[in-house]
Design a protein around this motif. Structure first.
Motif, mmCIF file in Angstrom:
data_model
loop_
_atom_site.group_PDB
_atom_site.id
_atom_site.type_symbol
_atom_site.label_atom_id
_atom_site.label_comp_id
_atom_site.label_asym_id
_atom_site.label_seq_id
_atom_site.Cartn_x
_atom_site.Cartn_y
_atom_site.Cartn_z
ATOM 1 N N LEU A 1 0.830 -1.213 0.000
ATOM 2 C CA LEU A 1 0.000 0.000 0.000
ATOM 3 C C LEU A 1 0.864 1.262 0.000
ATOM 4 O O LEU A 1 0.476 2.292 -0.556
ATOM 5 C CB LEU A 1 -0.924 0.012 1.222
ATOM 6 C CG LEU A 1 -2.127 -0.941 1.210
ATOM 7 C CD1 LEU A 1 -2.823 -0.916 2.564
ATOM 8 C CD2 LEU A 1 -3.104 -0.554 0.112
ATOM 9 N N ARG A 2 2.023 1.173 0.621
ATOM 10 C CA ARG A 2 2.893 2.337 0.773
ATOM 11 C C ARG A 2 4.020 2.373 -0.251
ATOM 12 O O ARG A 2 4.994 3.109 -0.097
ATOM 13 C CB ARG A 2 3.448 2.355 2.199
ATOM 14 C CG ARG A 2 2.339 2.538 3.239
ATOM 15 C CD ARG A 2 2.789 2.236 4.658
ATOM 16 N NE ARG A 2 1.655 2.312 5.575
ATOM 17 C CZ ARG A 2 1.702 1.967 6.869
ATOM 18 N NH1 ARG A 2 2.845 1.507 7.375
ATOM 19 N NH2 ARG A 2 0.624 2.061 7.621
ATOM 20 N N GLY A 3 3.885 1.534 -1.310
ATOM 21 C CA GLY A 3 4.822 1.588 -2.418
ATOM 22 C C GLY A 3 6.152 0.935 -2.181
ATOM 23 O O GLY A 3 7.135 1.231 -2.866
ATOM 24 N N ARG A 4 6.206 -0.016 -1.224
ATOM 25 C CA ARG A 4 7.457 -0.706 -0.929
ATOM 26 C C ARG A 4 7.343 -2.163 -1.347
ATOM 27 O O ARG A 4 6.246 -2.719 -1.470
ATOM 28 C CB ARG A 4 7.783 -0.593 0.555
ATOM 29 C CG ARG A 4 7.942 0.854 1.021
ATOM 30 C CD ARG A 4 7.886 0.967 2.534
ATOM 31 N NE ARG A 4 9.011 0.281 3.156
ATOM 32 C CZ ARG A 4 9.100 0.072 4.473
ATOM 33 N NH1 ARG A 4 8.133 0.512 5.278
ATOM 34 N NH2 ARG A 4 10.146 -0.549 4.977
ATOM 35 N N GLU A 5 8.462 -2.816 -1.553
ATOM 36 C CA GLU A 5 8.472 -4.209 -1.979
ATOM 37 C C GLU A 5 8.188 -5.144 -0.799
ATOM 38 O O GLU A 5 8.700 -4.931 0.311
ATOM 39 C CB GLU A 5 9.832 -4.561 -2.589
ATOM 40 C CG GLU A 5 10.038 -4.015 -3.986
ATOM 41 C CD GLU A 5 9.039 -4.586 -4.980
ATOM 42 O OE1 GLU A 5 8.867 -5.821 -5.012
ATOM 43 O OE2 GLU A 5 8.418 -3.789 -5.710
ATOM 44 N N PRO A 6 7.380 -6.179 -1.018
ATOM 45 C CA PRO A 6 7.118 -7.139 0.062
ATOM 46 C C PRO A 6 8.325 -8.019 0.327
ATOM 47 O O PRO A 6 9.204 -8.164 -0.525
ATOM 48 C CB PRO A 6 5.952 -7.965 -0.487
ATOM 49 C CG PRO A 6 6.082 -7.873 -1.976
ATOM 50 C CD PRO A 6 6.639 -6.497 -2.256
ATOM 51 N N LYS A 7 8.360 -8.604 1.515
ATOM 52 C CA LYS A 7 9.458 -9.483 1.897
ATOM 53 C C LYS A 7 9.003 -10.940 1.882
ATOM 54 O O LYS A 7 7.829 -11.248 2.073
ATOM 55 C CB LYS A 7 9.969 -9.121 3.294
ATOM 56 C CG LYS A 7 10.640 -7.748 3.353
ATOM 57 C CD LYS A 7 11.252 -7.506 4.725
ATOM 58 C CE LYS A 7 12.005 -6.182 4.757
ATOM 59 N NZ LYS A 7 12.638 -5.935 6.082
ATOM 60 N N ASN A 8 9.937 -11.836 1.674
ATOM 61 C CA ASN A 8 9.619 -13.262 1.611
ATOM 62 C C ASN A 8 9.293 -13.825 2.995
ATOM 63 O O ASN A 8 9.781 -13.339 4.022
ATOM 64 C CB ASN A 8 10.790 -14.046 1.023
ATOM 65 C CG ASN A 8 10.968 -13.796 -0.465
ATOM 66 O OD1 ASN A 8 10.046 -13.330 -1.139
ATOM 67 N ND2 ASN A 8 12.144 -14.089 -0.980
ATOM 68 N N TYR A 9 8.463 -14.864 2.977
ATOM 69 C CA TYR A 9 8.148 -15.581 4.212
ATOM 70 C C TYR A 9 9.157 -16.706 4.400
ATOM 71 O O TYR A 9 9.292 -17.592 3.561
ATOM 72 C CB TYR A 9 6.733 -16.169 4.153
ATOM 73 C CG TYR A 9 6.432 -17.092 5.313
ATOM 74 C CD1 TYR A 9 6.156 -16.592 6.569
ATOM 75 C CD2 TYR A 9 6.457 -18.479 5.142
ATOM 76 C CE1 TYR A 9 5.902 -17.428 7.640
ATOM 77 C CE2 TYR A 9 6.193 -19.332 6.205
ATOM 78 C CZ TYR A 9 5.913 -18.796 7.448
ATOM 79 O OH TYR A 9 5.661 -19.637 8.509
ATOM 80 N N VAL A 10 9.886 -16.650 5.508
ATOM 81 C CA VAL A 10 10.832 -17.703 5.862
ATOM 82 C C VAL A 10 10.623 -18.024 7.339
ATOM 83 O O VAL A 10 10.723 -17.136 8.188
ATOM 84 C CB VAL A 10 12.301 -17.275 5.642
ATOM 85 C CG1 VAL A 10 13.236 -18.446 5.937
ATOM 86 C CG2 VAL A 10 12.519 -16.759 4.236
ATOM 87 N N HIS A 11 10.319 -19.278 7.620
ATOM 88 C CA HIS A 11 10.117 -19.662 9.019
ATOM 89 C C HIS A 11 10.796 -20.990 9.303
ATOM 90 O O HIS A 11 10.520 -22.000 8.648
ATOM 91 C CB HIS A 11 8.622 -19.788 9.344
ATOM 92 C CG HIS A 11 8.356 -20.382 10.699
ATOM 93 N ND1 HIS A 11 8.789 -19.782 11.856
ATOM 94 C CD2 HIS A 11 7.742 -21.534 11.071
ATOM 95 C CE1 HIS A 11 8.428 -20.534 12.897
ATOM 96 N NE2 HIS A 11 7.805 -21.599 12.442
#
Length: 458
Positions: free
Chosen positions: A343-353
């Motif tokens: 929403l704020r124009g930034r790239e999403p981060k990957n899910y690692v668990h």
């Protein structure tokens, strides 16, 4: 404002909306959650609901009470058309209708996987919802009450024979807790003995608890056998017609209570009623950052998480993440953060668990825990199980209620009151009303019963 539509209020959906409420700026976006149930089920507590160690309502987290700035829509999403950004909703009452959205988060969860086994649809009960766990417990109590009034024989034996199908965590924990409860109940029923009880666990593979290694799994099998249960490995159920169970290993017996916990399957919505991409198992195809799509192509404004999503497992480097509570909760939190970043124009981060290990309750005072090569059994593992889940269940309200129940049970023991009649609450009233009407010579129809209360009887 953009409208973020969350399909499903289970683990992933609840935590997505809960985190968005805390982080969204005023007027930044509207969040809508659609779910047919008004609560999120904390499924790790279901085995203890079965055993009466946790109250049913304490394993359910109210959506409206905790999602105070989210619009809750009571209904089931029966279709998703992402091409025009609309969903079809079927409410509990009234006609289906459509709702538009700007961004969709598919967290519809999974359903119990069933097979075309005769009698299962008519006789078996699942263990994914609070109502099912309560029904299993009450049916055991009812079986004990009825069996205590019978002479030893086929009918008594059938009433006290319980069958669990599926050797995953749900089946193993559910059977262990119910077996523990049944053995404790024998002290209250002098007419019955331990030889009257028969518990069967049916597993299609060669081992139970696939999340733990071979030796701990074998230890659990020996524990069940020591308690008098029978574990059928490499075995499937071929029939359960009229409660007569037939297994592929040649075993046959009558069983009043059959609990089906044979894994998960994608919902009909994702298999047949959406234009979103999905894999051969019917799960939504998801990238590591929880956006729907493939490594080469992203579906705009579409996200997914939880048991209904095929999320790449970056921690192991192979396959998809395991559909369990650990992943669903953490994916929900990451999904909320990535939605905000988008929403704020930034790239999403990957899910690692990286897994925190596997832990299971095996009846009152017994458990098992494994983290890599570390294995803990017995009372310590059981205490770890309770400690972890009382911290993990959302909201302080639920933490305090569950802890209070456990403390009371430690002093006074488990509550063994059956409320099976709640499944037919009008039965006693209707029987009394019907007998009064019949006593006046009137007919037994419901219309005559109603008329008898509105005019004098001559």
């Amino acid at each position: 404002m953009r409208k973020i539509l969350v399909v499903g209020g289970g683990y992933a959906g609840f935590y997505t909306a809960w985190r968005l409420e805390k982080k969204l700026r005023r007027g930044e976006a509207e969040v809508v959650v659609v779910d047919p149930r008004p609560y999120m089920t904390y499924q790790p507590f279901l085995p203890e609901v079965v055993a009466g160690s946790v109250e049913a309502r304490h394993a359910a987290v109210s959506l409206r009470r905790n999602l105070r700035h989210t619009k809750i829509v009571s209904g089931m999403v029966t279709g998703i058309s992402h091409a025009d950004k609309t969903v079809t909703i079927r409410p509990a009452q009234g006609e289906d209708y459509t709702m538009t959205y700007d961004v969709i988060a598919v967290t519809a969860g999974a359903v119990t996987r069933t097979f075309d086994v005769p009698g299962v649809a008519e006789r078996a009960i699942g263990m994914k919802h609070v109502e099912e766990a309560v029904a299993i417990r009450d049916r055991l109590f009812t079986a004990f009450d009825e069996a205590a009034g019978l002479e030893p024989g086929p009918r008594r034996r059938k009433l006290l024979t319980i069958t669990f199908v599926g050797g995953g965590f749900s089946g193993v924990e559910g059977m262990a807790e119910l077996l523990s409860l049944a053995r404790a109940l024998l002290k209250k029923y002098p007419e019955l003995s331990e030889s009257d009880l028969a518990f069967h666990l049916v597993e299609a593979s060669g081992r139970i608890l696939p999340e733990v290694s071979d030796k701990p799994g074998a230890w659990v099998v020996k524990l069940f056998e020591k308690r008098g249960a029978v574990v059928h490995l490499n075995t499937t159920m071929t029939s359960a017609a009229d409660g007569h169970v037939v297994l592929s290993d040649g075993s046959e017996f009558d069983s009043e209570l059959i609990v089906w916990t044979a894994g998960n399957a994608a919902t009909r919505l994702l298999r047949n009623h959406t234009d979103l991409p999905h894999n051969e198992r019917g799960l939504v195809q998801v990238r590591a950052d929880l956006r729907i799509g493939t490594a080469d192509e992203v579906v705009p404004d579409a996200w997914a998480a939880g048991d209904d999503a095929a999320v790449p497992d970056l921690a192991s480097g192979t396959g998809y993440t395991v559909p369990n509570a650990q992943n669903a909760v953490r994916q929900g939190k990451v999904l909320a953060r990535n939605l905000l970043r988008s929403l704020r124009g930034r790239e999403p981060k990957n899910y690692v668990h990286h897994s925190l290990g596997s832990i299971a309750t095996l009846g009152l005072g017994t458990g098992i825990f494994q983290y890599k090569r570390i294995v803990i059994k017995g009372v310590l593992a059981w205490l770890m199980h309770r400690g972890y889940h009382v911290l993990a269940v959302p909201t302080w309200d639920r933490k305090m209620r569950v802890l209070a129940i456990w403390l009371v049970a430690f002093v006074y023991g488990r509550d063994i009151v059956s409320l099976a009649s709640v499944q037919s609450p009008r039965e006693a009233f209707a029987a009394e009303a019907g007998s009064r009407v019949l006593g006046t010579g009137q007919s037994e129809t419901s219309t005559t019963v109603a008329a008898a209360h509105t005019r004098p009887v001559t």
